[in-house]
Design a protein around this motif. Structure first.
Motif, PDB file in Angstrom:
ATOM      1  N   ARG A   1       0.823  -1.211   0.000  1.00 10.84           N
ATOM      2  CA  ARG A   1       0.000   0.000   0.000  1.00 10.84           C
ATOM      3  C   ARG A   1       0.853   1.255   0.000  1.00 10.84           C
ATOM      4  O   ARG A   1       0.329   2.355  -0.267  1.00 10.84           O
ATOM      5  CB  ARG A   1      -0.911   0.004   1.232  1.00 10.84           C
ATOM      6  CG  ARG A   1      -1.908  -1.144   1.276  1.00 10.84           C
ATOM      7  CD  ARG A   1      -2.555  -1.262   2.630  1.00 10.84           C
ATOM      8  NE  ARG A   1      -1.568  -1.583   3.665  1.00 10.84           N
ATOM      9  CZ  ARG A   1      -1.870  -1.793   4.948  1.00 10.84           C
ATOM     10  NH1 ARG A   1      -3.132  -1.713   5.345  1.00 10.84           N
ATOM     11  NH2 ARG A   1      -0.924  -2.083   5.819  1.00 10.84           N
ATOM     12  N   SER A   2       2.157   1.104   0.276  1.00 11.56           N
ATOM     13  CA  SER A   2       3.025   2.280   0.404  1.00 11.56           C
ATOM     14  C   SER A   2       4.346   2.089  -0.336  1.00 11.56           C
ATOM     15  O   SER A   2       5.406   1.983   0.282  1.00 11.56           O
ATOM     16  CB  SER A   2       3.297   2.568   1.891  1.00 11.56           C
ATOM     17  OG  SER A   2       2.101   2.701   2.627  1.00 11.56           O
ATOM     18  N   PRO A   3       4.311   2.031  -1.681  1.00  9.25           N
ATOM     19  CA  PRO A   3       5.570   1.927  -2.429  1.00  9.25           C
ATOM     20  C   PRO A   3       6.490   3.109  -2.124  1.00  9.25           C
ATOM     21  O   PRO A   3       6.035   4.236  -1.949  1.00  9.25           O
ATOM     22  CB  PRO A   3       5.110   1.956  -3.891  1.00  9.25           C
ATOM     23  CG  PRO A   3       3.686   1.520  -3.863  1.00  9.25           C
ATOM     24  CD  PRO A   3       3.141   2.047  -2.562  1.00  9.25           C
ATOM     25  N   GLY A   4       7.776   2.823  -2.047  1.00  8.29           N
ATOM     26  CA  GLY A   4       8.747   3.880  -1.776  1.00  8.29           C
ATOM     27  C   GLY A   4       9.118   4.023  -0.320  1.00  8.29           C
ATOM     28  O   GLY A   4      10.075   4.725   0.008  1.00  8.29           O
ATOM     29  N   THR A   5       8.384   3.362   0.562  1.00  8.29           N
ATOM     30  CA  THR A   5       8.695   3.441   1.983  1.00  8.29           C
ATOM     31  C   THR A   5       9.661   2.332   2.374  1.00  8.29           C
ATOM     32  O   THR A   5       9.942   1.415   1.599  1.00  8.29           O
ATOM     33  CB  THR A   5       7.420   3.326   2.830  1.00  8.29           C
ATOM     34  OG1 THR A   5       6.784   2.062   2.557  1.00  8.29           O
ATOM     35  CG2 THR A   5       6.452   4.448   2.493  1.00  8.29           C
ATOM     36  N   GLY A   6      10.172   2.411   3.600  1.00  7.84           N
ATOM     37  CA  GLY A   6      11.090   1.393   4.096  1.00  7.84           C
ATOM     38  C   GLY A   6      10.370   0.094   4.396  1.00  7.84           C
ATOM     39  O   GLY A   6       9.135   0.001   4.323  1.00  7.84           O
ATOM     40  N   ALA A   7      11.145  -0.932   4.712  1.00  8.09           N
ATOM     41  CA  ALA A   7      10.581  -2.256   4.983  1.00  8.09           C
ATOM     42  C   ALA A   7       9.646  -2.207   6.176  1.00  8.09           C
ATOM     43  O   ALA A   7       9.922  -1.564   7.190  1.00  8.09           O
ATOM     44  CB  ALA A   7      11.700  -3.259   5.229  1.00  8.09           C
ATOM     45  N   ALA A   8       8.520  -2.910   6.064  1.00 14.00           N
ATOM     46  CA  ALA A   8       7.565  -2.993   7.164  1.00 14.00           C
ATOM     47  C   ALA A   8       8.075  -3.918   8.261  1.00 14.00           C
ATOM     48  O   ALA A   8       7.710  -3.768   9.422  1.00 14.00           O
ATOM     49  CB  ALA A   8       6.225  -3.486   6.638  1.00 14.00           C
ATOM     50  N   GLN A   9       8.923  -4.884   7.888  1.00 16.74           N
ATOM     51  CA  GLN A   9       9.474  -5.822   8.855  1.00 16.74           C
ATOM     52  C   GLN A   9      10.804  -6.339   8.329  1.00 16.74           C
ATOM     53  O   GLN A   9      10.988  -6.486   7.117  1.00 16.74           O
ATOM     54  CB  GLN A   9       8.509  -6.974   9.091  1.00 16.74           C
ATOM     55  CG  GLN A   9       8.815  -7.813  10.327  1.00 16.74           C
ATOM     56  CD  GLN A   9       7.704  -8.813  10.625  1.00 16.74           C
ATOM     57  OE1 GLN A   9       6.715  -8.896   9.898  1.00 16.74           O
ATOM     58  NE2 GLN A   9       7.860  -9.591  11.680  1.00 16.74           N
ATOM     59  N   LEU A  10      11.730  -6.596   9.237  1.00 12.72           N
ATOM     60  CA  LEU A  10      13.056  -7.078   8.865  1.00 12.72           C
ATOM     61  C   LEU A  10      13.375  -8.336   9.648  1.00 12.72           C
ATOM     62  O   LEU A  10      13.201  -8.392  10.868  1.00 12.72           O
ATOM     63  CB  LEU A  10      14.101  -6.000   9.114  1.00 12.72           C
ATOM     64  CG  LEU A  10      15.540  -6.293   8.657  1.00 12.72           C
ATOM     65  CD1 LEU A  10      16.203  -5.025   8.163  1.00 12.72           C
ATOM     66  CD2 LEU A  10      16.363  -6.892   9.801  1.00 12.72           C
ATOM     67  N   PHE A  11      13.874  -9.366   8.944  1.00 15.55           N
ATOM     68  CA  PHE A  11      14.254 -10.631   9.553  1.00 15.55           C
ATOM     69  C   PHE A  11      15.749 -10.843   9.310  1.00 15.55           C
ATOM     70  O   PHE A  11      16.236 -10.670   8.187  1.00 15.55           O
ATOM     71  CB  PHE A  11      13.475 -11.790   8.923  1.00 15.55           C
ATOM     72  CG  PHE A  11      11.991 -11.596   8.931  1.00 15.55           C
ATOM     73  CD1 PHE A  11      11.215 -12.045   9.988  1.00 15.55           C
ATOM     74  CD2 PHE A  11      11.359 -10.948   7.880  1.00 15.55           C
ATOM     75  CE1 PHE A  11       9.843 -11.859   9.998  1.00 15.55           C
ATOM     76  CE2 PHE A  11       9.985 -10.760   7.867  1.00 15.55           C
ATOM     77  CZ  PHE A  11       9.233 -11.214   8.935  1.00 15.55           C
TER      78      PHE A  11
END
Length: 381
Positions: free
Chosen positions: A94-104
């Protein structure tokens, strides 16, 4: 009604897309409905409209080569990617261009070279490059947990880069893995510990480059290797006296497949076409021509050669069953949409041909590489 195989035979270029900066296109992913995602050698993920290939946005954040893309199966909001930077990232569609929503992430020494998400969206797995010249790991996470910490690792089943991990399309606990050590393993993760979970080990006789599930009940495994060999195994025969091998070729390029007597330069990959109950294997020529083949116990048979599209090695493909279209991406920086009976506008084709000389990049389609991350720092969004 026209069969799917007949539609494949009628394919031609319908759309072309090329990023502003010349770059390899490495991976592509598609949901049954929604956008198309493609990763490039510049560590960037591009979103495209599945019908027009128009750009919809991009994601940046990885600091090393990407090793795959996967959309969530039960959610329309998440796209996952993994990289040699040692992270798997979830992106909000829903938000292209933003940072990762979650990081593993996992151990600082881990550089990932393969990954996948199971069919129930409850387990992520990434395969590492070889660590300390002797170990390689399968790392597991639960994507529903916000801390991004691994659930655990398997460390005994492979001794070199794990080039492919592939979950079963219907069984959330069934996982196949392939490695440059030549082994292809099948696990039942519901059994827990690695020794008990390992159901089957097949020897591909060469460095495995890709693995995919196939067959009417997805009980078969296709393995392609870096020497352009091909093996098709039947895992149903695991507990019988029947041979596992359905078909095997040490070098598919040696097979006489093409009408003009020519042969393949490389194999791109395979995909089970469920509607047609056919295993599609895609190969190509260094000139950019593509060859669509079906594979079964009788070997490889040519369905159609595609010309006038790519001008260099093709790295990825996918079949859009809903849109009845083939998508391909390659080292010529082109993302192509092939549809039955469609012709590209003359101006669009002319523009793409003019830029061919701008990119003179040559590489094996499955080149093994080492990527060394900084041990003291990690990029986080």
């Amino acid at each position: 009604m026209e069969s799917l195989v007949e539609k494949l035979r009628g394919l031609s270029v319908a759309r072309r897309s090329r990023p502003k900066t010349p770059t390899y296109l490495l991976h592509a992913a598609l949901r049954p409905s929604g956008p198309l995602a493609a990763s490039c050698s510049g560590f960037v993920i591009h979103l495209h409209d599945r019908h027009t290939l128009d750009p919809l946005g991009q994601y940046r954040g990885h600091t090393g080569p990407l090793c795959g893309l996967c959309f969530a199966h039960g959610s329309t909001q998440l796209l996952y990617s993994a990289s040699a930077d040692g992270t798997v990232r979830a992106w909000d569609l829903r938000s292209p261009g933003t940072g990762a929503a979650q990081l593993f992430s996992s151990d600082a020494s881990h550089c990932f070279c393969s990954f996948d998400l199971n069919c129930s969206d409850t387990l992520l797995c990434a395969g590492t490059e070889q660590v300390n010249d002797e170990d390689s790991f399968l790392v597991f996470w639960d994507p529903r947990k916000p801390d991004g910490r691994p659930l655990g690792v398997y460390s005994e089943s492979h001794s070199d880069d794990i080039t492919q991990v592939c979950f079963h399309p219907r069984d959330k606990d069934r996982l196949a893995s392939g490695s440059t050590d030549g082994l292809v393993n099948v696990f039942d993760l519901s059994r827990g510990a690695e020794e008990e979970a390992l159901l089957l080990t097949c020897n591909s006789d060469s460095s495995a480059s890709s693995v995919c599930w196939s067959g009417p009940d997805y009980s078969q495994l296709l393995c392609l290797n870096h020497d352009q060999g091909l093996q098709l195994w039947d895992t149903v025969q695991l507990d019988t006296d029947q041979p596992l091998t359905i078909f095997s070729s040490s070098d598919a390029r040696s097979l006489t497949l093409l009408p003009d007597g020519g042969s393949l330069d490389y194999l791109v990959g395979g995909r089970w076409l469920e509607a047609a109950e056919k295993l599609l294997v895609v190969g190509g020529a260094n000139s950019g021509d593509l060859h669509l083949m079906e594979c079964d116990s009788g070997g490889l048979r040519l369905l159609r050669s595609l010309t006038g599209g790519h001008t260099s090695t093709v790295r990825c493909f996918l079949w859009d069953a809903a849109g009845e279209a083939l998508v391909t991406g390659g080292e010529d920086a082109q993302l192509l949409l092939w549809k039955p009976g469609r012709k590209p506008p003359a101006a669009e084709k002319e523009e793409s041909m003019k830029s061919e000389s701008a990119l003179k990049l040559k590489s094996r389609p499955h080149k093994k590489h080492r990527y060394h991350r900084e041990k003291t720092g990690r990029n986080k969004d």
